[in-house]
Every structure is written in structure tokens, then in C-alpha cells.
Design an enzyme around this catalytic site. Sequence first.
Site, mmCIF file in Angstrom:
data_model
loop_
_atom_site.group_PDB
_atom_site.id
_atom_site.type_symbol
_atom_site.label_atom_id
_atom_site.label_comp_id
_atom_site.label_asym_id
_atom_site.label_seq_id
_atom_site.Cartn_x
_atom_site.Cartn_y
_atom_site.Cartn_z
ATOM 1 N N ARG A 1 47.663 29.924 10.099
ATOM 2 C CA ARG A 1 47.389 29.565 11.498
ATOM 3 C C ARG A 1 47.005 30.771 12.354
ATOM 4 O O ARG A 1 46.017 30.728 13.087
ATOM 5 C CB ARG A 1 48.633 28.926 12.113
ATOM 6 C CG ARG A 1 49.015 27.599 11.522
ATOM 7 C CD ARG A 1 50.185 27.103 12.310
ATOM 8 N NE ARG A 1 50.738 25.860 11.819
ATOM 9 C CZ ARG A 1 51.582 25.111 12.543
ATOM 10 N NH1 ARG A 1 51.948 25.502 13.742
ATOM 11 N NH2 ARG A 1 52.065 23.998 12.053
ATOM 12 N N ASP B 1 48.957 26.703 16.749
ATOM 13 C CA ASP B 1 47.973 25.695 16.336
ATOM 14 C C ASP B 1 47.160 25.232 17.560
ATOM 15 O O ASP B 1 46.683 24.110 17.615
ATOM 16 C CB ASP B 1 48.634 24.513 15.603
ATOM 17 C CG ASP B 1 49.839 23.942 16.337
ATOM 18 O OD1 ASP B 1 50.119 24.411 17.470
ATOM 19 O OD2 ASP B 1 50.501 23.042 15.802
ATOM 20 N N HIS C 1 48.540 18.200 19.275
ATOM 21 C CA HIS C 1 48.196 17.266 18.183
ATOM 22 C C HIS C 1 49.063 16.014 18.236
ATOM 23 O O HIS C 1 49.034 15.195 17.333
ATOM 24 C CB HIS C 1 48.269 17.963 16.823
ATOM 25 C CG HIS C 1 49.584 18.609 16.529
ATOM 26 N ND1 HIS C 1 50.678 17.908 16.115
ATOM 27 C CD2 HIS C 1 49.984 19.896 16.625
ATOM 28 C CE1 HIS C 1 51.685 18.734 15.937
ATOM 29 N NE2 HIS C 1 51.305 19.962 16.256
ATOM 30 N N ASP D 1 60.355 24.104 25.707
ATOM 31 C CA ASP D 1 59.402 23.573 26.701
ATOM 32 C C ASP D 1 60.105 22.652 27.711
ATOM 33 O O ASP D 1 59.798 22.680 28.912
ATOM 34 C CB ASP D 1 58.188 22.893 26.042
ATOM 35 C CG ASP D 1 58.553 21.910 24.938
ATOM 36 O OD1 ASP D 1 59.758 21.715 24.672
ATOM 37 O OD2 ASP D 1 57.628 21.320 24.344
HETATM 38 N N1 UDP Z 1 57.515 27.802 14.806
HETATM 39 C C1 UDP Z 1 58.407 28.847 14.776
HETATM 40 N N2 UDP Z 1 59.325 28.882 13.786
HETATM 41 C C2 UDP Z 1 59.393 27.927 12.817
HETATM 42 C C3 UDP Z 1 58.485 26.857 12.872
HETATM 43 C C4 UDP Z 1 57.550 26.813 13.886
HETATM 44 O O1 UDP Z 1 58.361 29.725 15.613
HETATM 45 O O2 UDP Z 1 60.242 28.022 11.946
HETATM 46 C C5 UDP Z 1 56.514 27.788 15.849
HETATM 47 C C6 UDP Z 1 55.104 27.571 15.312
HETATM 48 O O3 UDP Z 1 54.558 28.785 14.930
HETATM 49 C C7 UDP Z 1 54.419 26.900 16.460
HETATM 50 C C8 UDP Z 1 55.539 26.138 17.162
HETATM 51 O O4 UDP Z 1 56.757 26.707 16.701
HETATM 52 O O5 UDP Z 1 53.892 27.853 17.364
HETATM 53 C C9 UDP Z 1 55.526 24.656 16.819
HETATM 54 O O6 UDP Z 1 55.585 24.490 15.422
HETATM 55 P P1 UDP Z 1 54.782 23.358 14.648
HETATM 56 O O7 UDP Z 1 53.377 23.311 15.153
HETATM 57 O O8 UDP Z 1 54.941 23.611 13.166
HETATM 58 O O9 UDP Z 1 55.569 22.044 14.991
HETATM 59 P P2 UDP Z 1 55.385 20.958 16.141
HETATM 60 O O10 UDP Z 1 56.512 21.231 17.079
HETATM 61 O O11 UDP Z 1 54.050 21.139 16.768
HETATM 62 O O12 UDP Z 1 55.501 19.672 15.426
HETATM 63 MN MN MN Z 2 52.243 22.028 16.316
#
Ligand code: UDP
Ligand code: MN
Length: 359
Positions: free
Chosen positions: A99, A172, A284, A260
Amino acid sequence: MIVRKLFHALPVFALTLFILVLLDLQLRSRNDQNPTAPFAHEKTPSISRTTAVTQQRDVVKNKQIPKRQKWRQIKPQPPLELTDIFIAVKTTGRFHNTRLALLLETWISETKDHTYIFTDSPAEEVSSEGFNIIVTDCPPEHSHQALSCKMAAEYDHFMASDKMWLCHVDDDNYLNPRALLSLLEAFPADSDIYVGKPSLDRPMRAQELLEGNKTRDVHFWFATGGAGFCLSRKLAEKMAPWARGPRFEQTSAVIMLPDDCTVGFIVERRLGISMVHSNMFHSHLENLLLLVPSDIPKQVTLSYGWFENKMNSVELKGVFTKDEDPSRFRTVHCLLYSTTSWCPVALKRALSWNQHVLP
Ligand code: UDP
Ligand code: MN
């Protein structure tokens, strides 16, 4: 005789004096109620910066301003520049080569000097290329605590900087620098702004932990971190009692929610300031196929991710196939920055947007 004349003139004199005093009073009160045009821009968010600056100049010229209004005079602000924005990217060790690498090649290459990458593992190779890497002590997890730990680091580093805005994105997200600048420069300088996109269509409901193991229901809007959001410096300063140092993680624990949501809670509940909802940020969690191709260059952020075994990304035609560019970030980047070295020559020669993005 003289005494009699004086006696007749006295009521006329008194009446004239009374009218004069009345007139004077009326004029004064009108001035107080209506600070007039020079100050009108202060509470008008839609006013352009140029108008605001012109009006500020008028303020300086206007020597008639009553004394007690002088504190309201504002120094003319220089126009906002992209480098005034502290861009914080949250990532983790296992995403460095995937990423993060994609972001470094695309939009971060345009905002390198003022983009700060917050991670949990060393990334010497990336730092040696001149990117700002901040290796935090946060655990490499997706837990509330770990994510809040990184957000706290983003906040503290921003506060220690001289930047005007803090904008957070995930690794992402594609961030469109020019669209970001257009959005932020439209806000009056020195205002309390928290702008982003909610992931829900209603305020978040949470349980706030009180003393003595009591709880109470709280409702607030928050900008989903996965779509990115921005905070103005003035607002970030007001957040300090709940966000500085260890306080951010403590506040996150009070509502038992991730980073957040914690930002939304501090801004809306602790400070009573409303979030500005914007449709220009995209995570997403929404169906990205719904974005019209011609609108894509105007968006502040985009994202991509797997949803029910299918890639959820923007649909944009270009010279990269979906296999070569599943996120479509390279395609978007070549449309926005066609002179980038790795963008195909064919794209550089593109005569118009329509030729390439429409079927
Ligand atoms: N992230 C992190 N540590 C982790 C997993 C994810 O810092 O162990 C960060 C990741 O790099 C991204 C954000 O948390 O910037 C959200 O992660 P992800 O997109 O995998 O999950 P989402 O919350 O979008 O489903
Ligand atoms: Mn994500």
C-alpha cells in the site's frame, strides 16, 4: 427686560439641546449595532479569500471605527499554500511494500516535503529517499488503542509544526493535492473547521464512561478515518485538553471507540463545534463504482479495498488494465499528473479528458 427675553429663549434652547442629544445617541447606537461591511466577512464562510482580504484592507483604511471594535481588526492573511497542510498518513510495517509503495509512487511524490508517514516499524529505505517517516512506539495492530496511539502521534507532530491544517489519510487513500487545496482555501482563515465524510447517515451513538462506573448516551458526527479528514489549526489547538500527549488515548477509552470516532467526540461533544460534511472524501466503505469518471479529478480522496471477494475501486478507463492497476490509483495519477515519468506517453499526449475516460 433682558431677564424676560432670556426667560422666553430658555425653552427653545432646552428643546434644541434635547434634540441634539437625542440625535447623537441614535447615531451612536446605530454604529454599535451595525459593525458594517468591514467586519461582515467574519461569519460568512462562503466568502472568497480575495474579498476577505480587500475588506480587511478597507478596515485598515477606515479611521472612523469606534474604539471598542478595534480588536476585531484582522491582519491580512497570505493565500493558503499546499505546503501549509500537514498531511499525515497512517500505515503499518506489513503494508510498507504494498500500500505505502503505491502512494509514494503516486500522490506522495507530489507532496513529499509536507507529508508525514506514521508507522510502527523502521523503513530506512523509504527515509533514505527523502520521505518523512515517523516510527511510533504504537503496536502494529488494528485495535482501538493501537489506532488511537498513531492518531495521537499525528496530532502531536502537527501541533509541533508550523502548518495551518492537519489532514489525516489511511494508506489505502489517494489524496488529490489540488482538490484538497481548493477545498481548504475556501474556508475563512483562522476558523474552527473539522471537515470530512461521515460513514453513517446519522450521528454515532456511544456510551461515555463517567466517574463511579456510570455511563451516559452521547451522539455525535464523526468523519470516517478511512476517507480522510482535516482539522484547522485553531480547532486543533482547542482540542488539546482531550488530545495532547496521552490524553487522546484516554479520551478514546472514555467512549470505547477508535481514533476517528474520538476526534468527532472531542470536536462535537467536548467543544460543541459541528463537523463540516463533505462529499469529496471517499472510503472503500462506499460503492466507489458510483463515482462518475468526469467527477473523479475533483474529489479530495479516493480509496480501494476488497468487498465480498470483489475489488471496490473507482471505474476509470486508461492505459493500465485492471490487473496492472487494481486500485486505479496509477490511472488517476496519470490523469492528474500526466508528465510523471512512468505515465505512458500515450496518456501524456491525451488531447482531452473525454478521449480517455469515457468508453
Ligand atoms: N493499520 C495499522 N495497523 C494495523 C492494521 C491497519 O496501523 O495493524 C492501519 C492501516 O495501515 C490503515 C488503517 O489502519 O491506514 C486502516 O486499516 P485497513 O485499511 O486495513 O482497515 P479498514 O479499517 O479500512 O477496514
Ligand atoms: Mn481501509
